[in-house]
Structures are given as structure tokens and as C-alpha cells.
Design an enzyme around this catalytic site. Structure first.
Site, mmCIF file in Angstrom:
data_model
loop_
_atom_site.group_PDB
_atom_site.id
_atom_site.type_symbol
_atom_site.label_atom_id
_atom_site.label_comp_id
_atom_site.label_asym_id
_atom_site.label_seq_id
_atom_site.Cartn_x
_atom_site.Cartn_y
_atom_site.Cartn_z
ATOM 1 N N HIS A 32 12.776 6.879 19.793
ATOM 2 C CA HIS A 32 13.748 7.310 18.783
ATOM 3 C C HIS A 32 14.603 6.129 18.329
ATOM 4 C CE1 HIS A 32 13.028 11.206 21.019
ATOM 5 N NE2 HIS A 32 12.807 11.570 19.774
ATOM 6 N N GLN A 90 1.663 15.708 12.187
ATOM 7 C CA GLN A 90 2.976 16.093 11.658
ATOM 8 C C GLN A 90 3.389 15.145 10.533
ATOM 9 O OE1 GLN A 90 6.501 17.266 14.167
ATOM 10 N NE2 GLN A 90 7.151 15.171 13.801
ATOM 11 N N LEU A 137 5.755 6.690 24.536
ATOM 12 C CA LEU A 137 7.027 7.322 24.892
ATOM 13 C C LEU A 137 7.072 8.733 24.327
ATOM 14 C CD1 LEU A 137 9.747 4.540 24.569
ATOM 15 C CD2 LEU A 137 8.225 5.106 26.449
ATOM 16 N N SER A 151 9.561 12.597 24.930
ATOM 17 C CA SER A 151 10.599 13.306 25.687
ATOM 18 C C SER A 151 9.977 14.084 26.837
ATOM 19 C CB SER A 151 11.352 14.269 24.761
ATOM 20 O OG SER A 151 11.920 13.548 23.695
HETATM 21 O O1 PAF Z 1 8.932 15.522 15.985
HETATM 22 C C1 PAF Z 1 9.880 16.269 16.312
HETATM 23 O O2 PAF Z 1 10.710 15.943 17.174
HETATM 24 C C2 PAF Z 1 10.014 17.617 15.627
HETATM 25 O O3 PAF Z 1 8.777 18.183 15.359
HETATM 26 C C3 PAF Z 1 10.887 17.558 14.349
HETATM 27 C C4 PAF Z 1 10.259 16.687 13.277
HETATM 28 C C5 PAF Z 1 12.272 17.027 14.700
HETATM 29 C C6 PAF Z 1 11.041 18.967 13.768
HETATM 30 O O4 PAF Z 1 11.631 19.829 14.677
#
Ligand code: PAF
Length: 309
Positions: free
Chosen positions: A47, A164, A195, A197
């Protein structure tokens, strides 16, 4: 307000909003050039890399922290998804984030589960969408809402969630969102583990098993010159040699259409369970092109080999 870093230096704490009005107020003074990084919290160096990329793209950076119930299936890990808000705020302060938007579900979905959602189209039922029905409708719906609420010029998403990223890009283009979607390469530990979560669920033993994902991707990518069957066989051999893994999916797809790849710019994607934790990873694969031209630069940049943030 400022917060002290471990180095002793003080940085300005981000403005934190948990309501729609709070967000409007926090963004009132924001620069014209604005980026958003959307997260579900439990922030890590991946992140931080997204936030740094956002800073290069815009003068003002908003991070959203929201565990979106709409994208979790009934048997998935919504209830136990890691929450670490104080540590997340520290990371955002260290990375000089301007605004953190951390709403609760009733702020994002004031009427409960929305009747109108975003249809991800046919590509939303492929790959991860086949294993997780409804997942991408949930993702695109919340991403659309957060884009409307935060009103950025640019939004950054990690390549680790490759499908995504492709679907968000398609939504922004097909529905004229007027926002630029930028993909950011996956950040890996020194030993290659992407990495995530969810890595914090792993015991040391499971973590060792999880390394087979990036090893399999590297083996597959290295076999690119032999064509699709060679790529899949090389990756499968690595995965099958790790008893601690249960492979859910292994796919080699066209980087744009997400349909099975036969040549050119392709992506090798893997999803596997280590214990009850489902991990995903992917890598670019430069398959030979049918016209004999070299593969594109994107496909030729394998990113599953170990490297630092
Ligand atoms: O990738 C993520 O952490 C999630 O899918 C997102 C894009 C924040 C949507 O909830």
C-alpha cells in the site's frame, strides 16, 4: 495536528473523515490534482508503494479504508479480515497522505445492500469471478461509489489483483468516469512472496508453503518461449511439489481480454489455499507472438522474481 516518526521528525497527520460530510469538508481545500488509493486497511509496504505512486501522479492523496461487505461471499473471511486502524493511520502519516476516508458500512450503504450495482460484464465471471461469484460486482460497486465520493483525477490499484485492475479500468472507460486508472507493480518480500494483508494469517510453516506461488509464476514465465502449454506445465510442476498448498486456479490469459492466451502479452495467474487462507498472485508472461514480433514491454517484464519494495 502532527505525529512524530521513529526518526524523531514530525509530519502532519492526515485529515480523517468517517462521514460523507466530513469527507466533503476534508476535501474542500484539496489541490486540483488529486489521487485516490482505495484499500481495505491492514496496510503494508504494498500500500505504501501505491501511495508513493499516487504522490508522483498528483498533489493531493486520499486513502480510503473500508472493508467492503459486498465483495465477500457467505463462506469468505469478512468477519476475520484483519483490522489495524491505528497502525494504518501511522503508515498514512509516514507516507504523508492528505486525507483518510474510513467510513462504516452504513455510511457507504445508507439504504443497506444497494438494489443497483455495477455489472462487471462477461470478464467478471472468469478466473477469480468463477471461484468467487458476485465478487467483482461488489468490488466495482464500491469502487464506483468511492470514486464519486472522493472525486479524484487518478486512481491507483495494485497489479496483484490483476483482474480487478483490468475490470476497474474497463468500468472507468466504458462508463466515462473521467478518472485515470493506473496499475502499480506488485511488491514482494526478498524471497518472492507477494505482499498481502492476508499474509498475516500464515504461520511460519504456511508462509514457507506460500512461497511456491511466486516460484511457480517465475518458472512459468521462464518457460514462455515454449508457448502456453509449457508455461502452465512448468508452473503446475512447482505447485504440485508443495504439499502445503491446495491450488484453486492456475490460468494463463490474454492481458486485456482475460480469455485463455495463445500468444503475445499474457498473464499467468494463480490462486491457492494455504490452510484456510486463499492467496493470489500473477506475473506477466511474454508468449511468442504469432507474427514473430517480440512481445510487448509490459509482457516482457516478469515481476514474480524476488525484489524489494
Ligand atoms: O483491492 C482491494 O483492497 C479492494 O478490492 C478495493 C479495491 C479497496 C475495493 O474494496
Amino acid at each position: 495536528m502532527s505525529v512524530a516518526l521513529a526518526s524523531g521528525a514530525a509530519v502532519r497527520a492526515p485529515l480523517v473523515a468517517d462521514s460523507r460530510d466530513g469527507l466533503v469538508a476534508a476535501l474542500a481545500e484539496a489541490a486540483q490534482s488529486r489521487a485516490v488509493v482505495m484499500t481495505m486497511g491492514a496496510l503494508h509496504a504494498g500500500h505504501a508503494a501505491l501511495i508513493r505512486a499516487a504522490r508522483r501522479e498528483a498533489d493531493h492523496v486520499t486513502v480510503t479504508i473500508f472493508v467492503n461487505p459486498l465483495q465477500f461471499g457467505p463462506a469468505e473471511d469478512l468477519g476475520r479480515y484483519p483490522r489495524a486502524f491505528d497502525a494504518d493511520l501511522d503508515l498514512c502519516a509516514r507516507e504523508r497522505v492528505d486525507v483518510v476516508f474510513a467510513p462504516t458500512p452504513d455510511v457507504v450503504y445508507p439504504g443497506g445492500e444497494p438494489a443497483v450495482t455495477v455489472d462487471p460484464g462477461p470478464a467478471g465471471s472468469l478466473l477469480e469471478g468463477a471461484s468467487r461469484p458476485g465478487h467483482f460486482a461488489g468490488v466495482l460497486t464500491v469502487v464506483a461509489k468511492l470514486l464519486h465520493l472522493t472525486r479524484p483525477n487518478v486512481a491507483l490499484f495494485g497489479e496483484k489483483d490483476f483482474q480487478q485492475l483490468v475490470l476497474i479500468q474497463a468500468m472507468a472507460d466504458d462508463l466515462d468516469f473521467g478518472v485515470r486508472v493506473v496499475g502499480v507493480p506488485t511488491v514482494r518480500e526478498d524471497d518472492g512472496l507477494a505482499l498481502s494483508s492476508r499474509n498475516r494469517y500464515l504461520s511460519p510453516h504456511q508462509r514457507a508453503s506460500a512461497l511456491a506461488l511466486s516460484r511457480a509464476l517465475a518458472a512459468g514465465s521462464a518457460a514462455a518461449a515454449g508457448g502456453p502449454d509449457a508455461v502452465l506445465a512448468a508452473a503446475r510442476a512447482v505447485l504440485d511439489s508443495e504439499p502445503g498448498l491446495r491450488v484453486d486456479r492456475l490460468d494463463l490469459v490474454d492481458s486485456t481480454t482475460l480469455l485463455p492466451a495463445s500468444s503475445g502479452s499474457s498473464r499467468l495467474l494463480v490462486a491457492a489455499f494455504v490452510g484456510t487462507t486463499r492467496l493470489i498472485d500473477n506475473v506477466a508472461v511474454p508468449l511468442p507472438r504469432l507474427d514473430g514480433q517480440p512481445p510487448s514491454a509490459l509482457a516482457a517484464s516478469p515481476d514474480a522474481s524476488p525484489r524489494k519494495a
